[in-house]
Design an enzyme around this catalytic site. Structure first.
Site, PDB file in Angstrom:
ATOM      1  N   GLY A   1     -14.730  19.578 -12.708  1.00 52.45           N
ATOM      2  CA  GLY A   1     -14.789  18.110 -13.355  1.00 52.45           C
ATOM      3  C   GLY A   1     -14.937  18.514 -14.855  1.00 52.45           C
TER       4      GLY A   1
ATOM      5  N   CYS B   1     -16.641  25.337  -9.618  1.00 49.90           N
ATOM      6  CA  CYS B   1     -16.695  25.024 -11.015  1.00 49.90           C
ATOM      7  C   CYS B   1     -17.871  24.211 -11.184  1.00 49.90           C
ATOM      8  CB  CYS B   1     -15.171  24.794 -11.600  1.00 49.90           C
ATOM      9  SG  CYS B   1     -15.176  24.906 -13.425  1.00 49.90           S
ATOM     10  N   TYR B   2     -17.455  22.915 -11.701  1.00 49.80           N
ATOM     11  CA  TYR B   2     -18.598  21.910 -11.847  1.00 49.80           C
ATOM     12  C   TYR B   2     -19.120  21.702 -10.523  1.00 49.80           C
ATOM     13  CZ  TYR B   2     -20.786  17.378 -12.646  1.00 49.80           C
ATOM     14  OH  TYR B   2     -21.709  16.450 -13.257  1.00 49.80           O
TER      15      TYR B   2
ATOM     16  N   HIS C   1     -11.477  28.821  -9.914  1.00 47.58           N
ATOM     17  CA  HIS C   1     -10.824  27.843  -9.363  1.00 47.58           C
ATOM     18  C   HIS C   1      -9.798  28.617  -8.273  1.00 47.58           C
ATOM     19  CE1 HIS C   1     -11.512  24.244 -11.486  1.00 47.58           C
ATOM     20  NE2 HIS C   1     -11.725  25.110 -12.320  1.00 47.58           N
TER      21      HIS C   1
ATOM     22  N   GLU D   1      -7.896  27.353  -5.973  1.00 49.08           N
ATOM     23  CA  GLU D   1      -6.796  26.188  -5.455  1.00 49.08           C
ATOM     24  C   GLU D   1      -5.636  26.541  -6.424  1.00 49.08           C
ATOM     25  OE1 GLU D   1      -9.494  23.692  -8.370  1.00 49.08           O
ATOM     26  OE2 GLU D   1      -9.623  25.411  -7.012  1.00 49.08           O
TER      27      GLU D   1
ATOM     28  N   SER E   1      14.955   1.983   0.334  1.00 46.89           N
ATOM     29  CA  SER E   1      15.909   2.246  -0.784  1.00 46.89           C
ATOM     30  C   SER E   1      16.861   3.283  -0.568  1.00 46.89           C
ATOM     31  CB  SER E   1      14.901   2.685  -2.157  1.00 46.89           C
ATOM     32  OG  SER E   1      14.177   4.157  -1.516  1.00 46.89           O
TER      33      SER E   1
ATOM     34  N   GLY F   1      15.722   6.535  -0.346  1.00 47.22           N
ATOM     35  CA  GLY F   1      14.956   7.523  -0.590  1.00 47.22           C
ATOM     36  C   GLY F   1      14.112   8.175   0.381  1.00 47.22           C
ATOM     37  N   VAL F   2      13.571   9.260   0.319  1.00 49.14           N
ATOM     38  CA  VAL F   2      12.827   9.958   1.271  1.00 49.14           C
ATOM     39  C   VAL F   2      11.733   9.179   2.041  1.00 49.14           C
ATOM     40  CG1 VAL F   2      11.568  12.244   1.952  1.00 49.14           C
ATOM     41  CG2 VAL F   2      13.487  12.148   0.189  1.00 49.14           C
ATOM     42  N   ASP F   3      10.699   8.491   1.014  1.00 50.71           N
ATOM     43  CA  ASP F   3       9.489   7.832   1.668  1.00 50.71           C
ATOM     44  C   ASP F   3      10.081   6.805   2.267  1.00 50.71           C
ATOM     45  OD1 ASP F   3       8.189   9.862   0.067  1.00 50.71           O
ATOM     46  OD2 ASP F   3       7.878   8.271  -1.609  1.00 50.71           O
TER      47      ASP F   3
ATOM     48  N   THR G   1      12.889   6.198   3.836  1.00 51.78           N
ATOM     49  CA  THR G   1      13.505   6.399   5.043  1.00 51.78           C
ATOM     50  C   THR G   1      12.517   6.764   5.940  1.00 51.78           C
ATOM     51  OG1 THR G   1      15.362   6.730   3.475  1.00 51.78           O
ATOM     52  CG2 THR G   1      15.355   7.751   5.812  1.00 51.78           C
TER      53      THR G   1
ATOM     54  N   LYS H   1       3.710  14.402  -0.578  1.00 53.98           N
ATOM     55  CA  LYS H   1       5.270  14.282  -0.485  1.00 53.98           C
ATOM     56  C   LYS H   1       5.743  15.576   0.159  1.00 53.98           C
ATOM     57  CE  LYS H   1       9.034  12.434  -2.320  1.00 53.98           C
ATOM     58  NZ  LYS H   1       9.161  11.002  -2.637  1.00 53.98           N
TER      59      LYS H   1
ATOM     60  N   ASP I   1      43.612  14.157 -30.711  1.00 48.72           N
ATOM     61  CA  ASP I   1      43.707  14.139 -32.201  1.00 48.72           C
ATOM     62  C   ASP I   1      43.469  12.632 -32.835  1.00 48.72           C
ATOM     63  OD1 ASP I   1      44.718  16.380 -32.195  1.00 48.72           O
ATOM     64  OD2 ASP I   1      46.766  15.970 -31.527  1.00 48.72           O
TER      65      ASP I   1
END
Length: 532
Positions: free
Chosen positions: A58, A85-86, A178, A180, A233, A235-237, A239, A388, A469
């Site tokens: 943080g 970290c924090y 970190h 990650e 739509s 899209g992936v999500d 669908t 995602k 031309d």
């Protein structure tokens, strides 16, 4: 069936505002360990008992008057804790609030960590099977001034004498670096040591198991006669969410595609074919292009365009839902439409519960968030626990073809934000045809999956060209392609010059109204991925 946190061993990640918090979750999920992110002050409100807890990093200093501090009850849960970290400083502060101070030297970037071993002791578990000397990524100004009571040092760097600490009797660990981020090469193994070896989490989180659990949960939630409506739509999500819903309740799910006139070339017909032929769903397509484009006439402000597009979508979707509900009511064996499917993903959920409050609005996001209040429907969000990349994996588990699952995102307002200035049919035709050429050639070059998002956008201005031309004033066409992991930051894709030359030539020759093609090399930040 219950939500994932009741079905899987769950690691709780407490967020203190780090830009890397989502990366912790993504790494654990990749290790097939289920985890959830909650605000640092959410512990007393938890509805489940985690198998382990991670404190994120943080930007604050623990000694500041308004610094975020975790509820002391977390240390009484009886589960392992890892502070990053924090999070390390917060753990030390809990035991002795004089332990943390501003460092004489800040430490940002790579550092060499030296591990100190305690053979056979609990303190040795975090670095098990890791080298005694390893490269790590640091990002801190504060550091421990001394060890808190009952802790021992398990790692150091040249600038941080307490870069790793551990309680001598309890499974509490703190690290200043970190794990990650990819800049810490052994970070994933360290997180595995904590989650799997120390917390004893079973690595059972897979999209195959999630699919089975979620299908059963949807069936129980909706009931034997309940019906669901949802906007798709192509899209992936949307669908994947639609396919999951159809798996659970079949024809009692009613997908709707609103063609607002801002879709890509032949988009509506392609989505219709995909849903009916490949997925066996009866998709309702509503052609509202004239109504929507009429309202956009003369509007140039990007935010006004977004609001018009969003409001028109809601209005049209509500009208269509009423028609579908009226048809369903004629069947005496059918229940009422009482659920609305929405493709909310986990990053949206995290943002909505962030202890920091909503981030500064860069641009309005288009979704169907206004629908439940207008339609008095209950929300059902089967993807709300997924990132995602997990949605894409779930799509493959559901049998959706890989080309669709790997498809680049397409914005809710569609070409409305890829046509700068006023929206006209001329600009839309240019955007559709140029985008089709660009994406087609990217696929042909075999680099589509190397790119996170690519598109063509049309500028408001014109530029002189020479064709046959003769002087010719045509539109400037912008090509954009980016690479990103989380879409919060992005870098432009470095095409081969010959590729750009070929695409530019094809667009100018084949798309009427274009005189110039330029490639956008702006990263995010300072730019955004979309033009408006």
């Amino acid at each position: 069936m219950a939500a994932p946190k009741a079905a899987y061993d769950t690691v709780l990640i407490l967020d203190f505002g780090s830009q890397y918090t989502q990366l912790i979750a993504r790494k654990l999920r990749e290790l097939q360990v289920y985890c959830e992110i909650h605000p640092y002050n959410h512990v007393p409100k938890l509805e489940f008992t985690p198998i382990g807890v991670i404190f994120s990093g943080g930007p604050a200093s623990v000694y500041d008057e308004d610094a975020p501090h975790v509820d002391a009850s977390v240390f009484e849960l009886g589960v392992p804790i890892l502070g990053i970290c924090y999070g390390l400083q917060e753990m030390a502060w809990h035991y002795d609030n004089k332990n943390v101070a501003a460092g004489d030297k800040k430490e940002y970037g790579s550092a060499i960590l030296q591990v100190q071993r305690f053979k056979g002791q609990i303190t040795d578990e975090l670095f098990k099977d890791l080298d005694d000397s390893m490269k790590v990524w640091m990002s801190h100004g504060d550091k421990l001034a001394k060890l808190p009571s009952s802790f021992v040092t398990i790692a150091t760097t040249s600038n941080s004498p307490f870069a790793g600490i551990a309680h001598s009797e309890k499974p509490f660990y703190g690290i200043q670096f970190h794990p990650e981020v990819t800049h810490t090469p052994s970070g994933v193994q360290l997180l595995r040591n904590f989650a799997v070896n120390i917390c004893k989490a079973k690595p059972e989180w897979t999209m195959g198991s999630f699919k089975d659990i979620e299908v059963e949960r949807i069936r129980n939630l909706v009931g034997p006669k309940g019906q669901v409506i949802g906007a798709v739509s192509g899209g992936v999500d949307s669908t994947v969410a639609a396919k999951l819903m159809h798996e659970a309740i079949g024809s009692r799910f009613h997908p709707v595609l609103v063609d607002n006139g801002l879709l890509r070339l032949d988009e509506a017909s392609r989505v219709k074919e995909r849903f009916t032929r490949m997925m066996g769903m009866d998709l309702t397509v509503v052609d509202a292009s004239k109504r929507n484009l009429g309202r956009l006439a003369g509007v140039t402000d990007p935010e006004k365009k977004r609001k018009i597009i969003g409001n028109a979508f809601i209005e049209i979707f509500v009208e269509t839902a009423k028609e579908i509900e009226a048809d369903a009511a004629r069947n005496p064996d059918a229940g009422e439409i009482e659920w609305l499917l929405q493709g909310t993903l986990y990053p949206d959920v995290i943002e909505s519960v962030s202890f920091k409050g909503p981030s500064h609005t860069i641009k309005t996001h288009h979704n169907v968030g206004g629908l439940p209040e207008k339609m008095q429907l209950k929300l059902i969000e089967p993807l709300r626990e997924l990132f995602k990349d997990e949605v894409r994996k779930l799509g493959l588990e559901l049998g959706i073809d890989a080309e669709l699952v790997g498809r680049h995102p397409f914005p809710g307002p569609g070409l409305g934000v890829r046509v700068m200035g006023g929206v006209t049919e001329e600009k839309l035709q240019i955007a559709r045809h140029a985008d089709n050429i660009f994406i087609r050639e990217i696929r042909a070059a075999g680099i589509y999956n190397d790119i996170s998002q690519a598109y063509a956008a049309v500028g408001e201005e014109r530029a002189v060209g020479v064709m046959g031309d003769r002087r010719y004033y045509g539109r400037i066409l912008y090509l954009r392609a980016v690479q990103t992991v989380d879409f919060m930051t992005a870098t432009f894709y470095r095409f081969n010059w010959d590729f750009l030359d070929m695409v530019s030539t094809k667009i100018v020759n084949e798309v009427v109204g274009v005189s110039r093609v330029v490639y956008d090399t702006t990263s995010k930040p300072p730019g955004t991925i979309e033009m408006e």
